[in-house]
Motif scaffolding. Sequence first.
Motif, mmCIF file in Angstrom:
data_model
loop_
_atom_site.group_PDB
_atom_site.id
_atom_site.type_symbol
_atom_site.label_atom_id
_atom_site.label_comp_id
_atom_site.label_asym_id
_atom_site.label_seq_id
_atom_site.Cartn_x
_atom_site.Cartn_y
_atom_site.Cartn_z
ATOM 1 N N LEU A 1 -3.735 -8.157 -13.232
ATOM 2 C CA LEU A 1 -4.240 -8.136 -11.855
ATOM 3 C C LEU A 1 -5.520 -7.323 -11.705
ATOM 4 O O LEU A 1 -6.234 -7.485 -10.719
ATOM 5 C CB LEU A 1 -3.161 -7.614 -10.899
ATOM 6 C CG LEU A 1 -2.011 -8.584 -10.625
ATOM 7 C CD1 LEU A 1 -0.907 -7.885 -9.845
ATOM 8 C CD2 LEU A 1 -2.504 -9.816 -9.883
ATOM 9 N N TRP B 1 -1.032 -12.439 -5.341
ATOM 10 C CA TRP B 1 -0.820 -11.041 -5.677
ATOM 11 C C TRP B 1 -2.140 -10.382 -6.044
ATOM 12 O O TRP B 1 -3.016 -11.008 -6.616
ATOM 13 C CB TRP B 1 0.156 -10.930 -6.845
ATOM 14 C CG TRP B 1 1.494 -11.506 -6.516
ATOM 15 C CD1 TRP B 1 1.915 -12.787 -6.740
ATOM 16 C CD2 TRP B 1 2.566 -10.841 -5.864
ATOM 17 N NE1 TRP B 1 3.193 -12.959 -6.273
ATOM 18 C CE2 TRP B 1 3.625 -11.766 -5.728
ATOM 19 C CE3 TRP B 1 2.753 -9.549 -5.384
ATOM 20 C CZ2 TRP B 1 4.835 -11.452 -5.142
ATOM 21 C CZ3 TRP B 1 3.964 -9.225 -4.787
ATOM 22 C CH2 TRP B 1 4.989 -10.171 -4.675
ATOM 23 N N SER B 2 -2.233 -9.109 -5.684
ATOM 24 C CA SER B 2 -3.395 -8.318 -6.084
ATOM 25 C C SER B 2 -2.948 -6.878 -6.321
ATOM 26 O O SER B 2 -1.871 -6.476 -5.909
ATOM 27 C CB SER B 2 -4.501 -8.385 -5.028
ATOM 28 O OG SER B 2 -4.023 -7.951 -3.781
ATOM 29 N N LEU B 3 -3.790 -6.144 -7.002
ATOM 30 C CA LEU B 3 -3.473 -4.767 -7.385
ATOM 31 C C LEU B 3 -3.771 -3.824 -6.228
ATOM 32 O O LEU B 3 -4.817 -3.907 -5.585
ATOM 33 C CB LEU B 3 -4.317 -4.398 -8.611
ATOM 34 C CG LEU B 3 -3.986 -3.128 -9.354
ATOM 35 C CD1 LEU B 3 -2.574 -3.178 -9.908
ATOM 36 C CD2 LEU B 3 -4.973 -2.908 -10.481
ATOM 37 N N SER B 4 -2.858 -2.907 -5.952
ATOM 38 C CA SER B 4 -3.096 -1.896 -4.912
ATOM 39 C C SER B 4 -3.762 -0.674 -5.534
ATOM 40 O O SER B 4 -3.861 -0.554 -6.763
ATOM 41 C CB SER B 4 -1.764 -1.481 -4.266
ATOM 42 O OG SER B 4 -1.023 -0.697 -5.167
ATOM 43 N N VAL C 1 1.544 -3.228 -6.129
ATOM 44 C CA VAL C 1 0.832 -4.489 -5.922
ATOM 45 C C VAL C 1 0.933 -4.885 -4.456
ATOM 46 O O VAL C 1 1.808 -4.411 -3.727
ATOM 47 C CB VAL C 1 1.386 -5.635 -6.820
ATOM 48 C CG1 VAL C 1 1.181 -5.327 -8.290
ATOM 49 C CG2 VAL C 1 2.840 -5.915 -6.516
ATOM 50 N N ARG D 1 -3.695 0.810 -9.434
ATOM 51 C CA ARG D 1 -4.855 1.261 -10.212
ATOM 52 C C ARG D 1 -4.649 2.697 -10.691
ATOM 53 O O ARG D 1 -4.970 3.048 -11.823
ATOM 54 C CB ARG D 1 -6.124 1.177 -9.373
ATOM 55 C CG ARG D 1 -6.716 -0.185 -9.301
ATOM 56 C CD ARG D 1 -8.070 -0.170 -8.565
ATOM 57 N NE ARG D 1 -8.551 -1.527 -8.453
ATOM 58 C CZ ARG D 1 -8.135 -2.411 -7.566
ATOM 59 N NH1 ARG D 1 -7.216 -2.057 -6.682
ATOM 60 N NH2 ARG D 1 -8.611 -3.639 -7.533
ATOM 61 N N ASN E 1 -7.964 -10.091 -12.186
ATOM 62 C CA ASN E 1 -7.679 -11.328 -11.451
ATOM 63 C C ASN E 1 -6.923 -11.017 -10.165
ATOM 64 O O ASN E 1 -5.706 -10.960 -10.174
ATOM 65 C CB ASN E 1 -6.813 -12.265 -12.308
ATOM 66 C CG ASN E 1 -7.454 -12.571 -13.634
ATOM 67 O OD1 ASN E 1 -8.405 -13.317 -13.685
ATOM 68 N ND2 ASN E 1 -6.940 -11.989 -14.706
ATOM 69 N N SER E 2 -7.627 -10.840 -9.081
ATOM 70 C CA SER E 2 -6.923 -10.574 -7.824
ATOM 71 C C SER E 2 -6.686 -11.886 -7.090
ATOM 72 O O SER E 2 -7.325 -12.901 -7.361
ATOM 73 C CB SER E 2 -7.716 -9.605 -6.949
ATOM 74 O OG SER E 2 -8.919 -10.190 -6.547
ATOM 75 N N HIS E 3 -5.739 -11.844 -6.174
ATOM 76 C CA HIS E 3 -5.349 -13.009 -5.374
ATOM 77 C C HIS E 3 -4.967 -14.180 -6.275
ATOM 78 O O HIS E 3 -5.555 -15.252 -6.233
ATOM 79 C CB HIS E 3 -6.443 -13.403 -4.378
ATOM 80 C CG HIS E 3 -6.781 -12.312 -3.435
ATOM 81 N ND1 HIS E 3 -5.915 -11.867 -2.467
ATOM 82 C CD2 HIS E 3 -7.885 -11.523 -3.336
ATOM 83 C CE1 HIS E 3 -6.469 -10.884 -1.795
ATOM 84 N NE2 HIS E 3 -7.667 -10.644 -2.304
#
Length: 156
Positions: A92, A139-142, A127, A146, A95-97
């Motif tokens: 992630l 999904w994306s990283l919060s 996430v 990070r 590669n977000s979303h």
Amino acid sequence: MGLFDGIEKLINEHGSAVILKERIELANDKYAALEQQLSTSVLRANELEDENQRLRIDLEKLQEKVLSLEKNIVESHGRRLEKIREECLQFLVANSHISSSQIAREIGKSSEFVTFHLIEMQNANLVLASYYIGGDTEWSLSQSGRAYLASHGLLA
């Protein structure tokens, strides 16, 4: 002093006494109203003091709970996640979303298995999920995700 001077004096004194009596009654009425207001205010102050005490107790309980949760967060950041979860987080980063099925294909796991772990990481605020009607969840990283990767040397 004339004959009528005594009568006039009596009439004036009687009139003054009636006015004075009315003023005293008015003052007594006002005093009684003020006493009633004071009594009501004292009752309300006691109710507010009781409520304030309950709120203080609730606040103390919530502060203890927050401290406990913060301790759990600190402890969880010290421990390593399962390998699958770290792989998802690392994917992630770049590669977000992206859908869970795309992540599953990329890391070679089943979509249901990946979705389970993504939801668990969402509950841990690692996430973020974007839900779309009739479509896949993206999904994306919060920032916490990070931070986890950075603290464990997994962020390139």
